[in-house]
Design a protein around this motif. Structure first.
Motif, mmCIF file in Angstrom:
data_model
loop_
_atom_site.group_PDB
_atom_site.id
_atom_site.type_symbol
_atom_site.label_atom_id
_atom_site.label_comp_id
_atom_site.label_asym_id
_atom_site.label_seq_id
_atom_site.Cartn_x
_atom_site.Cartn_y
_atom_site.Cartn_z
ATOM 1 N N SER A 179 1.160 -1.382 0.072
ATOM 2 C CA SER A 179 -0.078 0.017 -0.329
ATOM 3 C C SER A 179 1.140 1.360 -0.207
ATOM 4 O O SER A 179 1.848 0.957 1.002
ATOM 5 C CB SER A 179 -1.070 0.270 1.166
ATOM 6 O OG SER A 179 -2.193 -1.118 1.029
ATOM 7 N N LEU A 180 0.465 1.834 -0.930
ATOM 8 C CA LEU A 180 1.760 2.977 -1.091
ATOM 9 C C LEU A 180 1.048 4.705 -1.224
ATOM 10 O O LEU A 180 0.050 4.638 -1.467
ATOM 11 C CB LEU A 180 2.716 3.032 -2.203
ATOM 12 C CG LEU A 180 3.674 1.426 -2.984
ATOM 13 C CD1 LEU A 180 3.545 2.277 -4.098
ATOM 14 C CD2 LEU A 180 4.408 1.928 -2.241
ATOM 15 N N LEU A 181 1.564 5.391 -0.651
ATOM 16 C CA LEU A 181 1.295 6.823 -0.453
ATOM 17 C C LEU A 181 2.776 7.409 -1.562
ATOM 18 O O LEU A 181 3.273 7.099 -1.148
ATOM 19 C CB LEU A 181 1.077 7.671 0.420
ATOM 20 C CG LEU A 181 -0.157 6.603 1.339
ATOM 21 C CD1 LEU A 181 -0.696 7.310 2.252
ATOM 22 C CD2 LEU A 181 -1.428 7.607 0.803
ATOM 23 N N ILE A 182 2.575 7.892 -2.359
ATOM 24 C CA ILE A 182 3.260 8.666 -3.720
ATOM 25 C C ILE A 182 3.612 10.521 -4.010
ATOM 26 O O ILE A 182 2.047 10.349 -3.561
ATOM 27 C CB ILE A 182 3.727 8.272 -4.278
ATOM 28 C CG1 ILE A 182 3.725 6.969 -4.763
ATOM 29 C CG2 ILE A 182 4.723 8.775 -5.808
ATOM 30 C CD1 ILE A 182 4.482 5.910 -5.805
ATOM 31 N N LEU A 183 3.859 11.420 -2.636
ATOM 32 C CA LEU A 183 4.007 12.509 -3.593
ATOM 33 C C LEU A 183 4.526 13.213 -4.311
ATOM 34 O O LEU A 183 5.784 13.354 -4.008
ATOM 35 C CB LEU A 183 3.794 13.790 -2.176
ATOM 36 C CG LEU A 183 3.445 14.771 -1.752
ATOM 37 C CD1 LEU A 183 2.455 15.054 -2.139
ATOM 38 C CD2 LEU A 183 3.886 15.234 -0.603
ATOM 39 N N THR A 184 3.983 13.737 -5.372
ATOM 40 C CA THR A 184 4.945 14.981 -5.829
ATOM 41 C C THR A 184 4.907 16.347 -5.568
ATOM 42 O O THR A 184 3.718 16.073 -4.565
ATOM 43 C CB THR A 184 4.495 14.845 -7.854
ATOM 44 O OG1 THR A 184 3.531 14.882 -8.106
ATOM 45 C CG2 THR A 184 4.568 13.096 -7.472
ATOM 46 N N ARG A 185 5.094 17.317 -6.569
ATOM 47 C CA ARG A 185 5.308 18.651 -6.210
ATOM 48 C C ARG A 185 3.358 19.184 -6.726
ATOM 49 O O ARG A 185 2.964 20.070 -5.125
ATOM 50 C CB ARG A 185 5.526 19.706 -6.760
ATOM 51 C CG ARG A 185 7.077 19.949 -6.411
ATOM 52 C CD ARG A 185 7.792 21.563 -7.723
ATOM 53 N NE ARG A 185 7.876 20.576 -9.107
ATOM 54 C CZ ARG A 185 9.516 19.458 -9.224
ATOM 55 N NH1 ARG A 185 10.329 19.673 -8.088
ATOM 56 N NH2 ARG A 185 10.122 19.516 -10.799
ATOM 57 N N ASP A 186 2.936 18.353 -7.528
ATOM 58 C CA ASP A 186 0.890 18.862 -7.685
ATOM 59 C C ASP A 186 0.470 17.419 -8.054
ATOM 60 O O ASP A 186 -0.977 17.954 -7.771
ATOM 61 C CB ASP A 186 1.393 19.063 -9.032
ATOM 62 C CG ASP A 186 2.114 18.677 -9.686
ATOM 63 O OD1 ASP A 186 2.059 17.340 -10.419
ATOM 64 O OD2 ASP A 186 2.482 18.980 -10.971
ATOM 65 N N ALA A 187 0.917 16.272 -7.014
ATOM 66 C CA ALA A 187 -0.071 15.399 -6.960
ATOM 67 C C ALA A 187 -0.072 14.552 -5.972
ATOM 68 O O ALA A 187 1.225 13.852 -5.405
ATOM 69 C CB ALA A 187 0.181 14.833 -8.720
ATOM 70 N N LEU A 188 -0.712 13.856 -6.001
ATOM 71 C CA LEU A 188 -1.119 12.898 -4.343
ATOM 72 C C LEU A 188 -1.379 11.110 -4.992
ATOM 73 O O LEU A 188 -2.528 11.614 -5.824
ATOM 74 C CB LEU A 188 -1.643 12.984 -3.219
ATOM 75 C CG LEU A 188 -1.557 12.187 -2.466
ATOM 76 C CD1 LEU A 188 -0.398 11.657 -2.010
ATOM 77 C CD2 LEU A 188 -2.860 12.626 -0.618
ATOM 78 N N VAL A 191 -1.516 3.876 -4.421
ATOM 79 C CA VAL A 191 -2.120 2.853 -4.598
ATOM 80 C C VAL A 191 -1.896 1.227 -3.536
ATOM 81 O O VAL A 191 -1.373 1.147 -2.893
ATOM 82 C CB VAL A 191 -0.618 2.542 -5.275
ATOM 83 C CG1 VAL A 191 -0.441 1.329 -6.965
ATOM 84 C CG2 VAL A 191 0.008 3.799 -5.765
ATOM 85 N N ARG A 192 -2.735 0.127 -4.050
ATOM 86 C CA ARG A 192 -3.017 -0.969 -3.221
ATOM 87 C C ARG A 192 -2.095 -2.159 -4.637
ATOM 88 O O ARG A 192 -3.138 -1.726 -5.468
ATOM 89 C CB ARG A 192 -4.165 -0.924 -3.200
ATOM 90 C CG ARG A 192 -4.108 -1.585 -1.557
ATOM 91 C CD ARG A 192 -5.951 -1.521 -0.663
ATOM 92 N NE ARG A 192 -5.632 -2.834 -0.418
ATOM 93 C CZ ARG A 192 -6.986 -3.003 -0.561
ATOM 94 N NH1 ARG A 192 -7.889 -2.252 -0.696
ATOM 95 N NH2 ARG A 192 -7.593 -4.650 0.259
ATOM 96 N N ASP A 193 -1.384 -3.230 -3.716
ATOM 97 C CA ASP A 193 -1.591 -3.530 -5.063
ATOM 98 C C ASP A 193 -2.229 -4.929 -5.219
ATOM 99 O O ASP A 193 -3.111 -4.351 -4.768
ATOM 100 C CB ASP A 193 0.073 -4.920 -4.304
ATOM 101 C CG ASP A 193 -1.031 -5.766 -2.743
ATOM 102 O OD1 ASP A 193 -1.320 -6.870 -3.374
ATOM 103 O OD2 ASP A 193 -0.682 -5.441 -1.729
ATOM 104 N N PRO A 194 -2.182 -5.572 -6.364
ATOM 105 C CA PRO A 194 -3.201 -6.729 -6.750
ATOM 106 C C PRO A 194 -3.838 -7.089 -6.084
ATOM 107 O O PRO A 194 -5.453 -7.761 -6.659
ATOM 108 C CB PRO A 194 -2.414 -7.069 -8.651
ATOM 109 C CG PRO A 194 -1.397 -6.637 -8.635
ATOM 110 C CD PRO A 194 -0.776 -5.797 -7.601
ATOM 111 N N ASN A 195 -3.378 -8.245 -4.771
ATOM 112 C CA ASN A 195 -3.949 -8.564 -4.499
ATOM 113 C C ASN A 195 -4.701 -8.016 -3.207
ATOM 114 O O ASN A 195 -5.726 -8.760 -2.120
ATOM 115 C CB ASN A 195 -2.725 -10.003 -3.646
ATOM 116 C CG ASN A 195 -2.338 -10.798 -4.454
ATOM 117 O OD1 ASN A 195 -1.252 -10.030 -5.059
ATOM 118 N ND2 ASN A 195 -3.524 -12.313 -4.942
ATOM 119 N N GLY A 196 -4.052 -6.784 -2.926
ATOM 120 C CA GLY A 196 -4.254 -6.368 -1.760
ATOM 121 C C GLY A 196 -4.441 -6.601 -0.447
ATOM 122 O O GLY A 196 -5.222 -6.587 0.193
#
Ligand code: AMP
Length: 488
Positions: A179-188, A191-196
């Motif tokens: 389970s991922l959270l990714i931050l760029t300058r202008d977006a958040l 993501v969850r892997d395909p098996n969850g």
């Protein structure tokens, strides 16, 4: 620098143990993004106490601060003030021994051809070792010993110019739980892997900000209304255009971690679209029906077994009693790396209330027996305090297999149920009786009548939804042991 032989033995003993359980929180479009992330992480503290970190974006730059220890120790008001911007992600890390140094604290922040970005990961990748070896062979220089860093390298080397394309390209190569959270300058991105495997929930605050967290308890503290789970295999992007959902991966069978409900998550959370409290209560009720017991009091091993004990007491009619008090001022038992310390931890962590159990037949409810260390000590304490009989009931099946997807479970050799029969465990723990749930009983307690969820129960059944890469020991501590020793 060569690795010390005593440490090498420890690493080899621990070969099968992934040491990564974490809490993640992210918010987009909020004036006080850092403060809310702090509060979110604070409520997810149970998911990891080793390090905490926050990265914010003000639309131009990314700001990061991370430190070793618990959230309240790491952040001061001043440090939070420095984290300006209206979007943020944060991470609490749970780990033991080896990889316990600041450079491994998340979120990771990098500068790349795709721009600056930061990533927070909960879960464990099962092919990180192979990918990392391959990347190193072709020139990559890694800064940490955590598996999540391979995602960043794969993105940077993807040859893609679009951020989302690079992310999808990288994630198509990794296998495992994320389970991922990714931050760029202008977006958040969430993501969850395909098996969850690991939970990830999405909500909204009244000011319109969008929030993601490992568990909904982080929503309650930040006045966030739960909207939905991020679905297995889904990428949610929050940016100036709004919220966009992508499903770029091949569909896989759902494999929700059953242990999140049994032990790991907070009972006041909803995860996998179910209340943890309700599941634990049902586990206690099913346990009482499957393994009835003549007792005078039902006593939980707090806090993780408290709700299952309420279910057991209600179903059996035996009064629920707080016969055991837990000190909240020490970490969880497993946090301490050495056996010597762990035993000590069990002693200082719990205290029996003699007047509540003296002369009584005590039915003790716990959610798991790993090595048997905790139960053995507790049983001794109950007997020393005058319990007439001690019966142990476990609100889960016997834990016989390690987890490769992010729960800290000992090696097979250390798991008492993997190497001993129930009769042998009864003798070792010195209990009058012992009852585990069967796998079928546990599954029946997971049903809430809404939909038939598919669970990863590999720690009980040995049926692993994803195969472990043969070359991959899946232990982050072993990714770079020499380096690791040097840093200790
Ligand atoms: P042990 O003493 O090794 O038998 O561990 C069993 C105790 O550890 C139980 O009281 C559980 O509630 C607790 N426990 C189970 N799984 C974990 C985990 N992954 N991390 C920390 N504690 C755990």
């Amino acid at each position: 620098m060569p690795i010390r032989s005593d440490l090498r033995d420890r690493f080899q003993d621990d070969h099968q143990i992934p040491r990564e359980e974490c809490g993640i929180y992210g918010i987009s479009g909020c004036k006080e993004a850092a403060n809310f992330t702090y509060l979110g992480l604070y409520s997810l503290q149970h998911r990891g106490q080793e390090s905490a970190g926050i990265v914010t974006s003000d639309g131009q730059r990314l700001f990061r601060y991370a430190g070793m220890g618990q959230v309240a120790q790491v952040f001061t008001e001043e440090k939070l003030r420095d984290l300006s911007g209206s979007s943020a992600i944060g991470h609490n890390r749970y780990s033991t021994t080896g990889a316990s140094f600041l450079r491994n604290a998340q979120p990771i922040r990098v500068e790349s051809n795709l721009g600056g970005f930061a990533l927070a990961h909960n879960g464990n990748l099962v092919n990180a070792w192979s990918l990392r070896s391959e990347l190193e062979r072709s020139g990559s220089i890694f800064q940490t010993t955590i598996d999540s860093e391979v995602i960043v390298h794969l993105m940077a080397r993807s040859g893609k110019t679009d951020f989302l394309d690079a992310l999808i390209y990288a994630l198509r190569q990794v296998e495992g739980a994320y389970s991922l959270l990714i931050l760029t300058r202008d977006a958040l991105y969430a993501v969850r892997d395909p098996n969850g495997f690991r939970p990830l929930v999405m909500g909204r605050r009244q000011d319109g900000s969008i929030v993601f967290a490992s568990e909904t308890c982080a929503f309650d503290i930040t006045d966030t209304t739960y909207e939905r789970d991020v679905h297995p295999g889904e990428i949610v992007c929050v940016d100036g255009k709004g919220i966009t959902s992508y499903h770029p991966f091949e569909k896989r069978a759902e494999a929700l971690c059953i242990f999140e409900h049994i032990y790991f998550s907070r009972p006041d959370s909803r995860i996998f679209e179910q209340s943890v409290y309700d599941v634990r209560k049902r586990l206690g009720q099913v346990l009482a029906r499957a393994h009835p017991c003549d007792g005078d009091v039902v006593v939980p091993v707090p806090d993780s077994s408290t709700v299952a004990a309420i279910g057991f007491a209600e179903e059996s009619g035996i009064p629920y009693t707080m016969g055991l008090i837990r000190s909240h001022y020490i970490g969880r038992t497993f946090i301490e790396p050495e056996q010597r310390i762990r035993d000590f931890g069990a002693k200082i962590k719990y205290n029996v209330i003699r007047s509540a159990i003296e002369g009584k037949r005590v039915v003790v409810i716990d959610d798991s027996i790993m090595r048997g260390t905790t139960s053995r000590k507790l049983i001794k304490m109950f007997r020393r305090n005058g319990a007439k009989e001690v019966h142990l009931r476990i609100s889960a099946p016997p834990t016989r297999f390690p987890c490769y997807y992010g729960i800290d479970i000992p090696t097979r050799g250390e798991l008492i149920a993997a190497t001993h029969s129930v009769e042998e465990i009864i003798r070792y723990l010195n209990v009058d009786s012992l009852g585990y749930m069967s796998l079928e009983e546990a599954h029946s307690a997971m049903m809430d009548g809404t939909r038939d969820r598919k669970w990863c129960d590999a720690c009980f059944s040995g049926t692993y939804p994803l195969k472990l890469d043969q070359n991959d020991n899946s232990n982050q501590k072993d990714l770079f042991p020499e380096y690791l020793v040097e840093e200790r």
